[in-house]
Design a protein around this motif. Sequence first.
Motif, PDB file in Angstrom:
ATOM      1  N   UNK A   1      -2.642 -69.833   4.215  1.00  0.00           N
ATOM      2  CA  UNK A   1      -2.428 -70.676   5.391  1.00  0.00           C
ATOM      3  C   UNK A   1      -2.043 -69.734   6.530  1.00  0.00           C
ATOM      4  N   UNK A   2      -2.951 -69.610   7.487  1.00  0.00           N
ATOM      5  CA  UNK A   2      -2.779 -68.617   8.537  1.00  0.00           C
ATOM      6  C   UNK A   2      -2.277 -69.239   9.835  1.00  0.00           C
ATOM      7  N   UNK A   3      -2.406 -68.482  10.909  1.00  0.00           N
ATOM      8  CA  UNK A   3      -1.852 -68.883  12.202  1.00  0.00           C
ATOM      9  C   UNK A   3      -2.430 -70.209  12.708  1.00  0.00           C
ATOM     10  N   UNK A   4      -3.746 -70.379  12.630  1.00  0.00           N
ATOM     11  CA  UNK A   4      -4.398 -71.576  13.171  1.00  0.00           C
ATOM     12  C   UNK A   4      -4.876 -72.542  12.103  1.00  0.00           C
ATOM     13  N   UNK A   5      -5.107 -72.050  10.896  1.00  0.00           N
ATOM     14  CA  UNK A   5      -5.776 -72.871   9.883  1.00  0.00           C
ATOM     15  C   UNK A   5      -5.679 -72.170   8.527  1.00  0.00           C
ATOM     16  N   UNK A   6      -6.301 -72.789   7.515  1.00  0.00           N
ATOM     17  CA  UNK A   6      -6.432 -72.095   6.237  1.00  0.00           C
ATOM     18  C   UNK A   6      -7.402 -70.936   6.410  1.00  0.00           C
TER      19      UNK A   6
ATOM     20  N   UNK B   1     -11.562 -71.019   9.045  1.00  0.00           N
ATOM     21  CA  UNK B   1     -11.310 -72.413   9.391  1.00  0.00           C
ATOM     22  C   UNK B   1     -11.646 -73.425   8.288  1.00  0.00           C
TER      23      UNK B   1
ATOM     24  N   UNK C   1     -11.276 -76.383   5.478  1.00  0.00           N
ATOM     25  CA  UNK C   1     -10.317 -77.481   5.240  1.00  0.00           C
ATOM     26  C   UNK C   1      -9.931 -77.459   3.761  1.00  0.00           C
ATOM     27  N   UNK C   2      -8.672 -77.730   3.476  1.00  0.00           N
ATOM     28  CA  UNK C   2      -8.199 -77.701   2.091  1.00  0.00           C
ATOM     29  C   UNK C   2      -9.046 -78.617   1.202  1.00  0.00           C
TER      30      UNK C   2
END
Lengths: 106, 550
Positions: free
Chosen positions: B47-52, B95, B97-98
């Motif tokens: 899980x990074x700064x903006x998104x997974x 980017x 989605x989980x």
Amino acid sequence: MTYKIYTASLLKEGLVAYLSLRDGEAVWTTDFTNATSTEQVAEETLKLEADRGEQNNIIVGPYTVDVTSEDGRLVPLENRERIRAGGPTIKLPISGKTKQHTQAAA
Amino acid sequence: MYQYSQADHQLLLERVTQFRDQVERRLKGDLSEEEFKNQRLRNGLYLQLHAYMLRVAVPYGLLSSEQMRTLAHIARRYDRGYGHFSTRQNIQYNWPKLEEVPEILDALAAVEMHAIQTSGNCIRNTTSDPLAGVARDEIADPRPYCELIRQWSTFHPEFNFLPRKFKIAVSGAIHDRAAVAVHDIGLRLVKNDAGELGLEVYVGGGLGRTPMIGKLVRDFLPVHDMLTYMEAILRVYNQLGRRDNLYKARIKILVHETGEEKFRELVEAEWENIKASKLRLRDEDIDAIRAHFKDPEYEDLADFDETFDQHLLTDTDFAKWVDNNLELHKKSGYRVVYLSLKSPDQPPGDVTADQMDSIADLADRYSLGQIRSTHRQNLVLSDVKLTDLYELWQELKNLGLATPNYNHLTDIIACPGMDYCSLATARSLPIAQALTDRFENYDYVNDLGDISLNISGCINACGHHHVANIGILGVNKKGIEVYQLTLGGSAREDAAIGKIIGPAFTADEIVGAVGTVLDVYLQNREDEEEDFLTTYRRIGQAPFKEQLYG
């Protein structure tokens, strides 16, 4: 004057989200400008809603961000948070077919 | 390329099913983030700064055209239309989605790919020479040994929770193109006086906040003993590595604190117990894997082509590209082609879905269907006929993949920095782009010759700045991004850690500072043949310091 807002990541999408209280209802929005700050609501109230968002598996890892008001708009104090709010500061790679696909999906 | 067995396929499918279930339980709330975090990291999902961010393993940098098309599909369908090749020869998506990651892993599994062990305190993707199997200076093909390491290390029960992550690199050539010296274990294939094949074993190299060059713990290890000896090293590390301090947990610190001699003794003592175990490689074990990496059916070709020579004379842009982005091939009439992912238009290492599709097509048409990624964040077509080069170059030019800068100043390694990374303290990509813009003059860059410029956005040094001739480290100083300059590093066989030259520069100053460093080099080199590193080692830091700080 410095205020606080709550931020986190959306569990499903991973995107950056901000806590917004509208008519007493908590919403996690990806639009930084809609964040509710401690100028408007007590920090305890925001914390309560942030904890609830985490317990309800809407968001991951909530924390507070220091913001200030510039020309009537909230701005994060830290560079890192400004980048989180605005997205990468470089031109992102994009190409024809991908553009069409994204537009179709939208 | 290695072809999966039925067992390999089964393993992957079961793993994807397992992770799909874990994701569903997480989304339903049956698993807390704390419980789930380890599971997602084991599948390369950060899980990074903006998104997974999903990191997909590219074992020792080898890709088929079919795999590349799948990577393009994933970028287009599940991400934002691009991917990023990293210094571990892997690809990262910024980017996903989980809820869609299990689908992505399904798509990867269908082409024998995965994201297993691309994170976590385990043995990560083994990296290697992008010219493996085709290099003229090769002693032996490292790929079978990389594959053996991959099979030994994947889901190794004893080494799944090491004190810290563990990175291995293998090189089989005289020239080190795999940065062997800065890995937890670095292996170099060598031959002894009797002509037997063995390994030089280096341990305790690494970058990060405490950069170190690996220590030679064995100057000749028979290849049959590769896995047993590595098992012994890992056991010593697993037992004695620091688990009380994140910053002292890598094996380099253990080797440093224990002392080279004592560490070697510990490994040898452990090895005594297991050297004759079933893990010892037999000839048939090695041969079985080697069979996957047999030479393709090369044609018998002359190493000369009149049309090619004609194009060299009449098309200066083509000549520039040939000068810089080609490598000789072990077979007459073939060349190795570097696809530069360092164009002025895209961040270093980034490649769009459309480019990926086109690269796959070009690989099928011109290079026997294979692509390699490099630790310098470029791609390689390894088996191109001399007679196809002009046509291929035109295609690459149209795709923005023919910047003639391989191993030159603008072939910049850069980590994603604070534009993507949670750990970063400064941005690296805008600096890389500013440098690319500032030094766009081909003649100037070409005149500088062989030079490396790397940028990291924090002390973790994912951009390998420590081992660049010119290294840039972004740090946060009282809320402002500033950039430290290091000089004299090398990631090759003469590996060295660069030295900080002085106080940091602001974002506005750093490009000019690099220009000053280059001016000092050009003023002081003995002739055009003397590269930057040689000049630096000859004249030392003082002239650079004087010009930079007055």
